[in-house]
Enzyme design. Sequence first.
Site, short mmCIF file in Angstrom:
data_model
loop_
_atom_site.label_atom_id
_atom_site.label_comp_id
_atom_site.label_asym_id
_atom_site.label_seq_id
_atom_site.Cartn_x
_atom_site.Cartn_y
_atom_site.Cartn_z
N LEU A 71 0.85 -1.19 0.00
CA LEU A 71 0.00 0.00 0.00
C LEU A 71 0.89 1.24 0.00
O LEU A 71 1.58 1.52 0.98
CB LEU A 71 -0.93 -0.02 1.22
N GLY A 130 -0.80 6.79 -0.23
CA GLY A 130 -1.06 7.95 0.61
C GLY A 130 -0.13 9.13 0.35
O GLY A 130 1.02 8.97 -0.08
N GLY A 132 -9.42 4.73 2.40
CA GLY A 132 -9.11 3.76 3.44
C GLY A 132 -8.32 2.57 2.93
O GLY A 132 -8.19 2.34 1.73
N ASN A 153 -2.13 -3.77 16.18
CA ASN A 153 -2.09 -4.20 14.79
C ASN A 153 -0.99 -3.44 14.06
O ASN A 153 -0.97 -2.21 14.06
CB ASN A 153 -3.46 -3.93 14.15
N LYS A 206 39.20 16.26 -9.90
CA LYS A 206 37.89 16.11 -10.55
C LYS A 206 38.05 15.43 -11.90
O LYS A 206 38.84 15.88 -12.74
CB LYS A 206 37.24 17.48 -10.75
N HIS A 233 49.74 19.12 -1.59
CA HIS A 233 48.99 20.19 -0.94
C HIS A 233 48.60 21.28 -1.94
O HIS A 233 49.29 21.54 -2.93
CB HIS A 233 49.79 20.83 0.21
N ASN A 268 55.03 14.20 -9.65
CA ASN A 268 54.99 15.02 -8.44
C ASN A 268 54.43 16.40 -8.77
O ASN A 268 54.94 17.10 -9.65
CB ASN A 268 56.39 15.19 -7.84
N ALA A 324 53.24 22.36 -4.62
CA ALA A 324 52.13 23.11 -4.00
C ALA A 324 51.67 24.24 -4.91
O ALA A 324 52.46 24.90 -5.57
CB ALA A 324 52.58 23.67 -2.66
N SER A 351 56.20 24.00 -8.10
CA SER A 351 55.19 24.70 -7.29
C SER A 351 54.63 25.92 -8.02
O SER A 351 55.35 26.60 -8.76
CB SER A 351 55.80 25.14 -5.96
#
Length: 459
Positions: A8, A11, A77, A169, A350, A362, A376, A379, A404
């Site tokens: 059921l 609803g 019902g 019930n 990503k 980092h 490698n 940073a 870097s």
Amino acid sequence: MTNYAIILAAGKGTRMKSDLPKVLHQVAGLTMLEHVKRAVDTMNPAKTVTVVGHKAELVQKVLEDQSEFVLQSEQLGTGHAVMMAESSLAELEGQTLVIAGDTPLIRGESLKNLLHYHKSHKNVATILTAEADDPFGYGRIIRNQNAEVIKIVEQKDASDYEQQVKEINTGTYVFDNKRLFEALKEINTNNAQGEYYLTDVISIFKEADEKVGAYKLADFDESLGVNDRVALAKAEKVMRRRINHAHMVNGVTLTNPASTYIDSDVIIAPDVVIEANVTLKGQTKIETGAVLTNGTYIVDSVIGENTVITHSMIEASRIEKNVTVGPYAHLRPNSVLEEAVHVGNFVEVKASTLGKETKAGHLTYIGNAEVGHDVNFGAGTITVNYDGQNKYKTIIGNHVFVGSNSTIIAPLTIGDNALTAAGSTIHKDVPVDSIAIGRGRQVNKEGYAKKKPHHPNNK
């Protein structure tokens, strides 16, 4: 005997105060309807009919080809809802389970026990019941002096005496299929709600001197029907406790189960360690020996053996064995980290593949890139992959050293064993074994600083 099922799910769920149909609210990563369907599937029904109504198309989409669907255009019902399945089931021989789609905690094992009890006692109807400390709001199971079920009384129709009864019930039943649909023709709306109560068929069976039984759940939590957000939160808590317990029994260490959130379909191997405040969602798989530290969030991803994820977010990605990630790293969808890769703090990856033993320690962004092994990243490295309209790919070979603060403007290729000088903007291909320098030449003007206000001589 052939089994059938009616779920059921028509609803609206007004008390949820939501545009989403009630049965589509989630508990531990699955809709309530999916939890119920999985429990129903354990009884191997020959046919499952789901009664839909409010936003029927959304409900049907969840189960798609797993069920037949019938429409209850007016919610009159539970008895009326079951009537909608007449054309699909009424002429079939067998036993039919009727269950509400908002009872996500019901276990398949309990449904199998209910069916066995029904069949072995040769009942025309068997009610799944539970003992409630606070039965308010539930229909009560009324028995005679011989402990035989004589009727079910809804809360609004119960006398003061009947309201003291604690056996309730659950809204789940098994019926002789043909007798169910015959009895439904006899029920009416002469009650406080003005609805067709499915429970009225129990009285019809008793008046016909047919055998009605009740099978009581050992665990009251299984009976929980979710009608509002408070009950939804309770169901979530119970389900997560079950899930966490099962994983710990199977050899997973949860240092603080109360703050660990694991969805229903997550797979975790033995000897995984999961610290506090970790969330694992969707179709995630964690392989043996992995360690997930405090605050890690993983969705729809595979984490390889002996990999350590520290306080990081992983989305729809694949991480191979012996990888270290974090802290504060973010893997966005369609990223792949091959064996022994290191992605450190404040690194975002990503839609990229990083080859074996590559390191981005980092402050780096790697997007839409194909990176070889033993690379490698210094940073501050950025792959510039988007021009405002299109995404472009960067290809980096093996054994490359990216200095870097390098800015790599795609599309381009950096060949094997190449280097980029720190601070460079790279916008052309870099040949194998080369160094690319893309920065302005440094010029020192002696004595120039003495003219500036910051110099001590000018203060």
